[in-house]
Scaffold this active site. Structure first.
Site, PDB file in Angstrom:
ATOM      1  CG  HIS A 164       1.584   6.156   6.179  1.00  0.00           C
ATOM      2  ND1 HIS A 164       2.941   7.185   5.773  1.00  0.00           N
ATOM      3  CD2 HIS A 164       2.001   5.041   5.321  1.00  0.00           C
ATOM      4  CE1 HIS A 164       4.057   5.847   6.060  1.00  0.00           C
ATOM      5  NE2 HIS A 164       2.934   4.895   5.855  1.00  0.00           N
ATOM      6  CG  HIS A 220       1.781   0.947   7.268  1.00  0.00           C
ATOM      7  ND1 HIS A 220       2.531   0.006   7.709  1.00  0.00           N
ATOM      8  CD2 HIS A 220       2.263   1.261   6.852  1.00  0.00           C
ATOM      9  CE1 HIS A 220       3.195   0.756   7.336  1.00  0.00           C
ATOM     10  NE2 HIS A 220       2.977   1.344   6.364  1.00  0.00           N
ATOM     11  CD  GLU A 221      -0.268   2.392   3.518  1.00  0.00           C
ATOM     12  OE1 GLU A 221       0.188   3.487   3.135  1.00  0.00           O
ATOM     13  OE2 GLU A 221       0.275   1.067   3.557  1.00  0.00           O
ATOM     14  CD  GLN A 277       4.316   5.942   2.527  1.00  0.00           C
ATOM     15  OE1 GLN A 277       3.222   4.984   2.071  1.00  0.00           O
ATOM     16  NE2 GLN A 277       5.387   4.954   2.787  1.00  0.00           N
ATOM     17  N   GLY A 332       0.429  -0.898  -0.768  1.00  0.00           N
ATOM     18  CA  GLY A 332      -0.157  -0.007  -0.082  1.00  0.00           C
ATOM     19  C   GLY A 332       0.832   1.360   0.098  1.00  0.00           C
ATOM     20  CB  CYS A 386       7.190   2.185   6.343  1.00  0.00           C
ATOM     21  SG  CYS A 386       6.441   3.599   5.519  1.00  0.00           S
ATOM     22  CG  LEU A 387       6.962   1.256   0.007  1.00  0.00           C
ATOM     23  CD1 LEU A 387       6.354   1.502  -1.461  1.00  0.00           C
ATOM     24  CD2 LEU A 387       7.756  -0.589   0.257  1.00  0.00           C
TER      25      LEU A 387
HETATM   26 NI    NI Z   1       3.743   2.822   4.698  1.00  0.00          NI
END
Ligand code: NI
Length: 164
Positions: free
Chosen positions: A138, A134-135, A44, A39, A92-93
């Site tokens: 952010h 998680h998303e 991000q 995701g 996480c990216l």
């Molecule tokens: Ni993330």
């Protein structure tokens, strides 16, 4: 990690005005695909708006996870449907090369709109529920390391999961 934009509360998208998120969403899916993400949230890629995307059939970074429908979620809201949490490994990216064990609600209801303004209202559990939590974190300026209960369970992917 470290960019102040990632620690800020993202701005809601004005649904009533109609919106054109096509290029943002395309960039988000491209970024996610390029790094095998499960995701991605708009902050991000430097856009402080309440938009997340997620979904996959199977994911080499999370081989145990079942499929999650490919979804665009604008102005999401999450309601936990249980007090019960379970711990699971996340990456996480925005925190490349790392993994941490994070508690999340086992079952949630989430609501929002897709890119066409259609309502989304789903009750989910397991990895699907984890990805959404998680998303959406952010969008409130929270990165998963902030939720790790015991920092012994935070480390390099290549050490923790050499098989990946
Ligand atoms: Ni993330």
């Amino acid at each position: 990690m470290g960019d102040p934009l990632l620690y800020r509360r993202a701005e809601p998208v004005d649904i009533s005005a109609g919106f054109d998120l096509d290029s943002l969403i395309e960039d988000m899916f491209d970024t996610m695909a390029a790094r095998n993400g499960a995701g991605l949230a708009a902050p991000q890629i430097g856009v402080s708006k309440r938009v997340v995307v997620f979904g996959f059939q199977s994911n080499p970074r999370y081989p145990e996870a079942g499929s999650v429908p490919t979804t665009v979620l604008v102005n999401p809201e999450i309601e936990p449907l249980t007090d019960r949490t379970e711990e699971g490994w996340e990456g996480c990216l925005s925190v490349p090369g790392m993994r941490g064990l994070v508690p999340r609600y086992r079952q949630i209801r989430y609501r929002g709109h897709d890119q066409k303004g259609e309502r989304i209202d789903r009750t989910v559990d397991g990895f699907h529920a984890r990805v959404v939590q998680h998303e959406c974190d952010h969008l409130d300026g929270i990165l998963y390391p902030m939720r790790i209960a015991d920092l012994h369970n935070f480390g390099y992917e290549e050490v923790l999961f050499p098989q990946l």
